[in-house]
Scaffold this motif. Structure first.
Motif, PDB file in Angstrom:
ATOM      1  N   ARG A  81      84.022 -50.924 -83.281  1.00  0.00           N
ATOM      2  CA  ARG A  81      83.279 -51.846 -84.135  1.00  0.00           C
ATOM      3  C   ARG A  81      81.824 -51.956 -83.690  1.00  0.00           C
ATOM      4  NH1 ARG A  81      85.008 -58.036 -84.039  1.00  0.00           N
ATOM      5  NH2 ARG A  81      84.208 -57.716 -81.935  1.00  0.00           N
ATOM      6  N   THR A  82      80.914 -51.925 -84.627  1.00  0.00           N
ATOM      7  CA  THR A  82      79.502 -52.011 -84.292  1.00  0.00           C
ATOM      8  C   THR A  82      79.142 -53.422 -83.829  1.00  0.00           C
ATOM      9  OG1 THR A  82      78.957 -52.515 -86.595  1.00  0.00           O
ATOM     10  CG2 THR A  82      78.879 -50.201 -85.917  1.00  0.00           C
ATOM     11  N   SER A  83      78.154 -53.488 -82.960  1.00  0.00           N
ATOM     12  CA  SER A  83      77.749 -54.776 -82.399  1.00  0.00           C
ATOM     13  C   SER A  83      77.091 -55.659 -83.445  1.00  0.00           C
ATOM     14  CB  SER A  83      76.792 -54.555 -81.227  1.00  0.00           C
ATOM     15  OG  SER A  83      77.398 -53.815 -80.192  1.00  0.00           O
ATOM     16  N   ILE A  84      76.245 -55.053 -84.291  1.00  0.00           N
ATOM     17  CA  ILE A  84      75.494 -55.816 -85.289  1.00  0.00           C
ATOM     18  C   ILE A  84      76.349 -56.031 -86.530  1.00  0.00           C
ATOM     19  CG2 ILE A  84      73.459 -55.835 -86.769  1.00  0.00           C
ATOM     20  CD1 ILE A  84      72.710 -56.138 -83.913  1.00  0.00           C
ATOM     21  N   ASP A  85      76.437 -57.283 -86.968  1.00  0.00           N
ATOM     22  CA  ASP A  85      77.169 -57.616 -88.180  1.00  0.00           C
ATOM     23  C   ASP A  85      76.177 -58.031 -89.256  1.00  0.00           C
ATOM     24  OD1 ASP A  85      78.683 -59.764 -90.017  1.00  0.00           O
ATOM     25  OD2 ASP A  85      80.173 -58.426 -89.158  1.00  0.00           O
ATOM     26  N   LYS A  86      76.465 -57.658 -90.493  1.00  0.00           N
ATOM     27  CA  LYS A  86      75.546 -57.953 -91.585  1.00  0.00           C
ATOM     28  C   LYS A  86      75.449 -59.438 -91.880  1.00  0.00           C
ATOM     29  CE  LYS A  86      74.563 -56.718 -96.406  1.00  0.00           C
ATOM     30  NZ  LYS A  86      74.980 -55.916 -97.579  1.00  0.00           N
ATOM     31  N   ASN A  87      76.542 -60.178 -91.687  1.00  0.00           N
ATOM     32  CA  ASN A  87      76.580 -61.584 -92.099  1.00  0.00           C
ATOM     33  C   ASN A  87      76.716 -62.568 -90.953  1.00  0.00           C
ATOM     34  OD1 ASN A  87      76.605 -60.943 -94.992  1.00  0.00           O
ATOM     35  ND2 ASN A  87      78.668 -60.181 -94.619  1.00  0.00           N
ATOM     36  N   ILE A  88      77.220 -62.123 -89.812  1.00  0.00           N
ATOM     37  CA  ILE A  88      77.523 -63.030 -88.700  1.00  0.00           C
ATOM     38  C   ILE A  88      76.450 -62.911 -87.619  1.00  0.00           C
ATOM     39  CG2 ILE A  88      79.197 -63.624 -86.909  1.00  0.00           C
ATOM     40  CD1 ILE A  88      81.373 -62.442 -88.680  1.00  0.00           C
ATOM     41  N   TRP A  89      75.914 -64.058 -87.200  1.00  0.00           N
ATOM     42  CA  TRP A  89      74.970 -64.064 -86.077  1.00  0.00           C
ATOM     43  C   TRP A  89      75.731 -63.799 -84.785  1.00  0.00           C
ATOM     44  CZ3 TRP A  89      70.075 -63.781 -87.252  1.00  0.00           C
ATOM     45  CH2 TRP A  89      69.589 -64.400 -88.409  1.00  0.00           C
ATOM     46  N   ARG A  90      75.220 -62.872 -83.985  1.00  0.00           N
ATOM     47  CA  ARG A  90      75.829 -62.570 -82.697  1.00  0.00           C
ATOM     48  C   ARG A  90      74.780 -62.633 -81.601  1.00  0.00           C
ATOM     49  NH1 ARG A  90      79.746 -57.477 -84.479  1.00  0.00           N
ATOM     50  NH2 ARG A  90      81.389 -58.744 -85.422  1.00  0.00           N
ATOM     51  N   ASP A  91      75.211 -63.032 -80.420  1.00  0.00           N
ATOM     52  CA  ASP A  91      74.312 -63.158 -79.277  1.00  0.00           C
ATOM     53  C   ASP A  91      74.161 -61.812 -78.566  1.00  0.00           C
ATOM     54  OD1 ASP A  91      73.705 -65.967 -79.367  1.00  0.00           O
ATOM     55  OD2 ASP A  91      75.772 -66.342 -78.743  1.00  0.00           O
ATOM     56  N   PHE A  92      72.907 -61.469 -78.241  1.00  0.00           N
ATOM     57  CA  PHE A  92      72.627 -60.237 -77.509  1.00  0.00           C
ATOM     58  C   PHE A  92      71.783 -60.575 -76.289  1.00  0.00           C
ATOM     59  CE2 PHE A  92      73.771 -58.878 -81.693  1.00  0.00           C
ATOM     60  CZ  PHE A  92      74.496 -57.715 -81.478  1.00  0.00           C
ATOM     61  N   GLU A  93      72.186 -59.986 -75.167  1.00  0.00           N
ATOM     62  CA  GLU A  93      71.551 -60.291 -73.889  1.00  0.00           C
ATOM     63  C   GLU A  93      70.246 -59.513 -73.715  1.00  0.00           C
ATOM     64  OE1 GLU A  93      72.404 -59.637 -69.098  1.00  0.00           O
ATOM     65  OE2 GLU A  93      74.002 -59.310 -70.580  1.00  0.00           O
ATOM     66  N   LEU A  94      69.210 -60.220 -73.303  1.00  0.00           N
ATOM     67  CA  LEU A  94      67.940 -59.575 -72.987  1.00  0.00           C
ATOM     68  C   LEU A  94      68.052 -58.903 -71.619  1.00  0.00           C
ATOM     69  CD1 LEU A  94      64.893 -59.197 -73.741  1.00  0.00           C
ATOM     70  CD2 LEU A  94      64.457 -61.221 -72.333  1.00  0.00           C
ATOM     71  N   ILE A  95      67.787 -57.596 -71.569  1.00  0.00           N
ATOM     72  CA  ILE A  95      67.908 -56.874 -70.301  1.00  0.00           C
ATOM     73  C   ILE A  95      66.563 -56.360 -69.794  1.00  0.00           C
ATOM     74  CG2 ILE A  95      70.315 -56.233 -70.632  1.00  0.00           C
ATOM     75  CD1 ILE A  95      69.420 -53.508 -71.616  1.00  0.00           C
ATOM     76  N   ASP A  96      65.515 -56.441 -70.619  1.00  0.00           N
ATOM     77  CA  ASP A  96      64.198 -56.010 -70.147  1.00  0.00           C
ATOM     78  C   ASP A  96      63.147 -56.460 -71.148  1.00  0.00           C
ATOM     79  OD1 ASP A  96      62.366 -54.796 -68.467  1.00  0.00           O
ATOM     80  OD2 ASP A  96      62.451 -52.878 -69.537  1.00  0.00           O
ATOM     81  N   LYS A  97      61.946 -56.727 -70.650  1.00  0.00           N
ATOM     82  CA  LYS A  97      60.807 -56.974 -71.542  1.00  0.00           C
ATOM     83  C   LYS A  97      59.545 -56.452 -70.868  1.00  0.00           C
ATOM     84  CE  LYS A  97      60.217 -61.898 -70.272  1.00  0.00           C
ATOM     85  NZ  LYS A  97      60.097 -63.267 -70.834  1.00  0.00           N
ATOM     86  N   THR A  98      58.693 -55.836 -71.693  1.00  0.00           N
ATOM     87  CA  THR A  98      57.518 -55.154 -71.174  1.00  0.00           C
ATOM     88  C   THR A  98      56.301 -55.520 -72.005  1.00  0.00           C
ATOM     89  OG1 THR A  98      58.912 -53.265 -70.532  1.00  0.00           O
ATOM     90  CG2 THR A  98      56.525 -52.920 -70.565  1.00  0.00           C
ATOM     91  N   LEU A  99      55.252 -56.008 -71.351  1.00  0.00           N
ATOM     92  CA  LEU A  99      53.992 -56.292 -72.031  1.00  0.00           C
ATOM     93  C   LEU A  99      53.247 -54.978 -72.224  1.00  0.00           C
ATOM     94  CD1 LEU A  99      52.056 -58.586 -73.020  1.00  0.00           C
ATOM     95  CD2 LEU A  99      50.973 -58.435 -70.769  1.00  0.00           C
ATOM     96  N   ILE A 100      52.951 -54.598 -73.477  1.00  0.00           N
ATOM     97  CA  ILE A 100      52.311 -53.307 -73.734  1.00  0.00           C
ATOM     98  C   ILE A 100      50.901 -53.442 -74.291  1.00  0.00           C
ATOM     99  CG2 ILE A 100      54.526 -52.173 -74.133  1.00  0.00           C
ATOM    100  CD1 ILE A 100      53.776 -52.220 -77.154  1.00  0.00           C
ATOM    101  N   ALA A 101      50.524 -54.650 -74.714  1.00  0.00           N
ATOM    102  CA  ALA A 101      49.190 -54.900 -75.264  1.00  0.00           C
ATOM    103  C   ALA A 101      48.969 -56.411 -75.208  1.00  0.00           C
ATOM    104  CB  ALA A 101      49.081 -54.375 -76.693  1.00  0.00           C
TER     105      ALA A 101
END
Length: 296
Positions: A56-76
């Protein structure tokens, strides 16, 4: 013509008919074996159900699901790339070209929703990236900026109207402003990673300053590797040493660096609402048909 290889994925052929044949065969042979047949059916279809859950795919068209932030990068300045973990390490985000994910935060008891185009490609497994420009008064972008590694954000999707097909145009002019480059990058990635797609791409990318040009190194690298892709930059407030175009994207730039007006060619436009309205009106003056111009 129907693909017969997919028949077993349908409930009629993959579930109901096999069960019916097993039960009917057992009834003909001997009622005494019926408990064993039922047990066998339960085991087999429990395995199939478990396998379906794993696929089953993680993203659902109608249901909000929580996704964990694993990285963030300032690029500009005020712009970052956020990487979120998918539910399976081997999953890739199979998003239609030029479509968006909806992101939601509950702020002061109200759901605030914004839309972002993933910039990760169809070969990146286990995660997806979104590029976000932060605004001082932006409610959702402020929440994203405050998000720490390990915390979650809600997503669902996909949203979009573009129905991209390889070969739908001989040449496509891609016109982007600021973070409007994100769905445009989806189109570029989809074309250059498909060996059977020989569509020529011509990108005109406008920003306020040279420092605001997002993912310039990556775009230039693509242009160097793929002869069917060309890029031209313009900035509104150039430094003295800037040797590219200056000012907003205009008719002269589109005529010089974009594809010629033709039923075989198309234009894709993405940027701030006012930019899209002005450029769409300009394309009509230039003789482009409405059906050959798509605004994200």
């Amino acid at each position: 013509m129907q693909d017969k290889r997919k028949l077993l994925d349908q409930p009629l052929h993959g579930i109901y008919i096999p069960i019916g044949l097993l039960l009917f065969g057992t009834w003909l042979f001997s009622w005494s074996y019926m408990p064993y047949t039922i047990a066998f059916i339960v085991i087999v279809f429990s395995i199939r159900y478990y396998g379906a859950l794993k696929r089953r795919t993680s993203i659902d068209k109608n249901i909000w699901r929580d996704f964990e932030l694993i990285d963030k990068t300032l690029i500009a300045p005020m712009t970052s790339i956020y990487r979120f973990k998918l539910y399976r390490d081997d999953e890739v985000l199979d998003i239609p070209t030029g479509h968006h994910l909806a992101c939601c935060f509950t702020i002061n008891g109200k759901d605030e929703v914004r839309f972002y185009s993933p910039i990760s490609n169809q070969f990146d497994a286990g995660f997806f990236d979104i590029l976000v420009k932060h605004y001082e008064m932006g409610k959702v972008t402020r929440k994203l900026a405050q998000l720490q590694i390990g915390q979650t954000a809600k997503f669902r999707g996909f949203v979009g109207n573009l129905n991209y097909r390889p070969g739908m145009a001989k040449e496509i002019g891609l016109i982007a402003g600021g973070t409007g480059i994100t769905p445009i990058l989806q189109v570029i990635t989809r074309v250059i990673t498909n060996l059977e797609d020989d569509t020529k791409l011509k990108l005109i990318y406008g920003n306020e300053t040279e420092k605001d040009i997002l993912l310039k190194n990556e775009i230039d690298e693509i242009a160097a590797k793929y002869p069917n892709f060309n890029v031209h930059y313009t900035v509104t407030y150039p430094d003295p040493e800037w040797d590219g175009s200056k000012g907003y994207i205009n008719r002269e730039m589109i005529e010089q660096y974009g594809p010629e007006v033709s039923d075989e060619n198309m234009l894709f436009i993405c940027g701030p609402p006012e930019m899209k309205r002005n450029l769409f009106a300009l394309t009509q003056e230039m003789g482009w048909k409405q059906d050959n111009v798509f605004c994200f």
